[in-house]
Design an enzyme around this catalytic site. Structure first.
Site, PDB file in Angstrom:
ATOM      1  N   GLY A   8       0.999  -1.158  -0.021  1.00 38.48           N
ATOM      2  CA  GLY A   8       0.202  -0.132   0.118  1.00 38.48           C
ATOM      3  C   GLY A   8       0.704   1.269   0.019  1.00 38.48           C
ATOM      4  CG  ASN A   9      -0.136   4.769  -2.027  1.00 36.42           C
ATOM      5  OD1 ASN A   9       0.765   5.010  -2.765  1.00 36.42           O
ATOM      6  ND2 ASN A   9      -1.219   4.394  -2.417  1.00 36.42           N
ATOM      7  CG  ASN A  11       1.852   0.545   6.738  1.00 36.75           C
ATOM      8  OD1 ASN A  11       3.011   0.790   7.397  1.00 36.75           O
ATOM      9  ND2 ASN A  11       0.991   1.021   7.560  1.00 36.75           N
ATOM     10  CG  ASP A 106      -5.600  -1.441  -2.735  1.00 31.24           C
ATOM     11  OD1 ASP A 106      -6.148  -0.983  -3.807  1.00 31.24           O
ATOM     12  OD2 ASP A 106      -5.125  -0.309  -1.932  1.00 31.24           O
ATOM     13  CG  ASP A 127      -8.665  -0.829   2.153  1.00 30.30           C
ATOM     14  OD1 ASP A 127      -7.886  -0.222   3.099  1.00 30.30           O
ATOM     15  OD2 ASP A 127      -8.049  -1.536   1.392  1.00 30.30           O
ATOM     16  CB  THR A 182      -7.211  23.303  19.639  1.00 29.35           C
ATOM     17  OG1 THR A 182      -7.364  24.681  20.178  1.00 29.35           O
ATOM     18  CG2 THR A 182      -6.795  23.005  18.118  1.00 29.35           C
TER      19      THR A 182
HETATM   20  N1  LIG Z   1      -2.760  -0.154  13.841  1.00 28.95           N
HETATM   21  C1  LIG Z   1      -2.853   1.110  13.758  1.00 28.95           C
HETATM   22  N2  LIG Z   1      -3.519   2.005  14.424  1.00 28.95           N
HETATM   23  C2  LIG Z   1      -3.723   3.062  14.204  1.00 28.95           C
HETATM   24  N3  LIG Z   1      -3.543   3.735  12.802  1.00 28.95           N
HETATM   25  C3  LIG Z   1      -2.760   2.881  11.946  1.00 28.95           C
HETATM   26  C4  LIG Z   1      -2.653   1.424  12.122  1.00 28.95           C
HETATM   27  N4  LIG Z   1      -2.216   0.923  11.123  1.00 28.95           N
HETATM   28  C5  LIG Z   1      -2.119   1.960  10.315  1.00 28.95           C
HETATM   29  N5  LIG Z   1      -2.708   3.161  10.800  1.00 28.95           N
HETATM   30  C6  LIG Z   1      -2.891   4.114   9.842  1.00 28.95           C
HETATM   31  O1  LIG Z   1      -3.811   3.931   8.972  1.00 28.95           O
HETATM   32  C7  LIG Z   1      -3.529   4.521   7.657  1.00 28.95           C
HETATM   33  C8  LIG Z   1      -3.495   3.564   6.659  1.00 28.95           C
HETATM   34  O2  LIG Z   1      -2.995   2.399   6.989  1.00 28.95           O
HETATM   35  P1  LIG Z   1      -2.764   1.104   5.823  1.00 28.95           P
HETATM   36  O3  LIG Z   1      -4.149   0.658   5.510  1.00 28.95           O
HETATM   37  O4  LIG Z   1      -1.487   0.434   6.387  1.00 28.95           O
HETATM   38  O5  LIG Z   1      -2.605   1.905   4.454  1.00 28.95           O
HETATM   39  P2  LIG Z   1      -2.219   1.459   2.973  1.00 28.95           P
HETATM   40  O6  LIG Z   1      -2.695   0.412   2.624  1.00 28.95           O
HETATM   41  O7  LIG Z   1      -2.500   2.835   2.079  1.00 28.95           O
HETATM   42  O8  LIG Z   1      -0.813   1.425   3.159  1.00 28.95           O
HETATM   43  C9  LIG Z   1      -2.228   5.199   7.788  1.00 28.95           C
HETATM   44  O9  LIG Z   1      -2.211   6.535   7.908  1.00 28.95           O
HETATM   45  C10 LIG Z   1      -1.524   4.564   9.019  1.00 28.95           C
HETATM   46  O10 LIG Z   1      -0.606   5.504   9.655  1.00 28.95           O
HETATM   47  C1  LIG Z   2      -7.368   4.039  -4.317  1.00 26.07           C
HETATM   48  C2  LIG Z   2      -5.792   3.802  -3.901  1.00 26.07           C
HETATM   49  C3  LIG Z   2      -4.986   5.152  -3.745  1.00 26.07           C
HETATM   50  C4  LIG Z   2      -5.679   3.158  -2.481  1.00 26.07           C
HETATM   51  O1  LIG Z   2      -4.367   2.896  -1.927  1.00 26.07           O
HETATM   52  P1  LIG Z   2      -4.084   2.685  -0.660  1.00 26.07           P
HETATM   53  O2  LIG Z   2      -4.839   3.348   0.177  1.00 26.07           O
HETATM   54  O3  LIG Z   2      -4.315   1.300  -0.062  1.00 26.07           O
HETATM   55  O4  LIG Z   2      -2.561   2.894  -0.418  1.00 26.07           O
HETATM   56  C5  LIG Z   2      -5.208   2.734  -4.926  1.00 26.07           C
HETATM   57  O5  LIG Z   2      -6.199   1.412  -4.963  1.00 26.07           O
HETATM   58  C6  LIG Z   2      -5.023   3.276  -6.473  1.00 26.07           C
HETATM   59  O6  LIG Z   2      -3.880   3.830  -6.388  1.00 26.07           O
HETATM   60  N1  LIG Z   2      -5.962   2.752  -7.350  1.00 26.07           N
HETATM   61  C7  LIG Z   2      -5.931   3.178  -8.552  1.00 26.07           C
HETATM   62  C8  LIG Z   2      -7.080   3.994  -9.014  1.00 26.07           C
HETATM   63  C9  LIG Z   2      -8.122   3.261  -9.088  1.00 26.07           C
HETATM   64  O7  LIG Z   2      -8.399   2.369  -8.313  1.00 26.07           O
HETATM   65  O8  LIG Z   2      -9.082   3.490  -9.778  1.00 26.07           O
END
Ligand SMILES: Nc1ncnc2c1ncn2[C@@H]1O[C@H](COP(=O)(O)OP(=O)(O)O)[C@@H](O)[C@H]1O
Ligand SMILES: CC(C)(COP(=O)(O)O)[C@@H](O)C(=O)NCCC(=O)O
Ligand SMILES: [K+]
Length: 252
Positions: A8-9, A11, A106, A127, A182
């Protein structure tokens, strides 16, 4: 044993599926992007802390939405294991039908895991990643469409970064919607604000497809938001990676 990797972007999530035993899963930051050599060095030492014998991994599947990492991760794992990991994407065959030539891997995996799971009727997968996405799929496996919005952390980082007086906050539910300091004001915006979007989107999608869908959540913050609303039926942090596993099994 199968190793599945979802890049993912934010993790890279790894999961090792073992017969009879619980799935072992961990994450490694996607950023900063590393070279193939750096990934090789990092991955070489990642199994032992999780009690995994790397030589027992016989199969590897990779799904990615970060093109800059896909091949480097594949090559690094190939160097370690001595065989070529399978890369899957929206064009890898499955019973799920869609007409997009852009859909992220994904999102496609989310659709496959929703369709291949034991859930009944029409489904929505939310997601909570770097982006916040909603995907609708019907009982025949036809993807009805997708919604892409800024992910919760992405929005928060932007808010904090663009303002002089707003601090980093913890994402917890404040006492009331109207805040008096805040931190509580921002927590309300991030928690109740996003919950309102999520609940409102579920209602709108249900209305559009003419059915009350079963709602599955996944992604980093799914575990934080799902308990705060009864409109999400189940949260599964392995949902996407289960979709990658199904894709592998259908195409190996
Ligand atoms: N266990 C967690 N608790 C809180 N925040 C989390 C946890 N895991 C990931 N995050 C946050 O959730 C967001 C999305 O995580 P993730 O699903 O891994 O993203 P992606 O699939 O885009 O890589 C990130 O901004 C990350 O900092
Ligand atoms: C929408 C997303 C950025 C989600 O990525 P993630 O948040 O899981 O890192 C990814 O699925 C993506 O780059 N998709 C390409 C554009 C599309 O799905 O239409
Ligand atoms: K981008």
């Amino acid at each position: 044993m199968l190793l599945a990797v979802n890049i993912g972007n934010t993790n890279m999530r790894f999961a090792v599926f073992q017969d009879q035993k619980e799935t072992i899963t961990w994450t490694i930051n996607s950023k900063p992007y590393r070279t193939e050599d750096e990934l090789f060095a990092k991955f070489s030492s990642m199994y032992r802390p999780f009690g995994i014998d790397g030589s027992e991994i016989t199969d590897i599947v990779i799904g990615s939405v970060v093109p800059a990492l896909t091949i480097s991760v594949q090559n690094a794992l190939m160097k370690i294991h001595g065989f070529e990991p399978m890369i899957v994407d929206r064009n890898t065959p499955s019973p799920v039908k869609h007409s997009s030539n852009q859909m992220g891997t994904d999102l496609y995996a989310n659709a496959i895991a929703a369709h291949g799971g034991s859930y009944k009727g029409k489904k929505i997968v939310i997601d909570f990643g770097t982006a916040l996405t909603f995907l609708g799929i019907d009982e025949q496996g036809q993807v009805g469409g997708v919604v892409i919005a800024p992910g919760i952390n992405t929005a928060l980082k932007s808010l904090v970064g663009e303002t002089a007086q707003l601090p980093e906050i913890e994402l917890i539910r404040p006492q009331s919607v109207l805040g008096m300091n805040t931190e509580a004001c921002m927590q309300s915006g991030m928690v109740y604000g996003y919950l309102s979007m999520i609940e409102g989107m579920i209602d709108r999608i249900n209305q559009e497809v003419g059915e009350k869908c079963f709602v599955i959540s996944t992604g980093g913050l799914g575990g934080v938001y799902a308990p705060l609303t009864n409109k999400i039926d189940t949260d599964d942090r392995l949902h996407t990676i289960k979709g990658l596993k199904l894709l592998y099994e259908m195409n190996r």
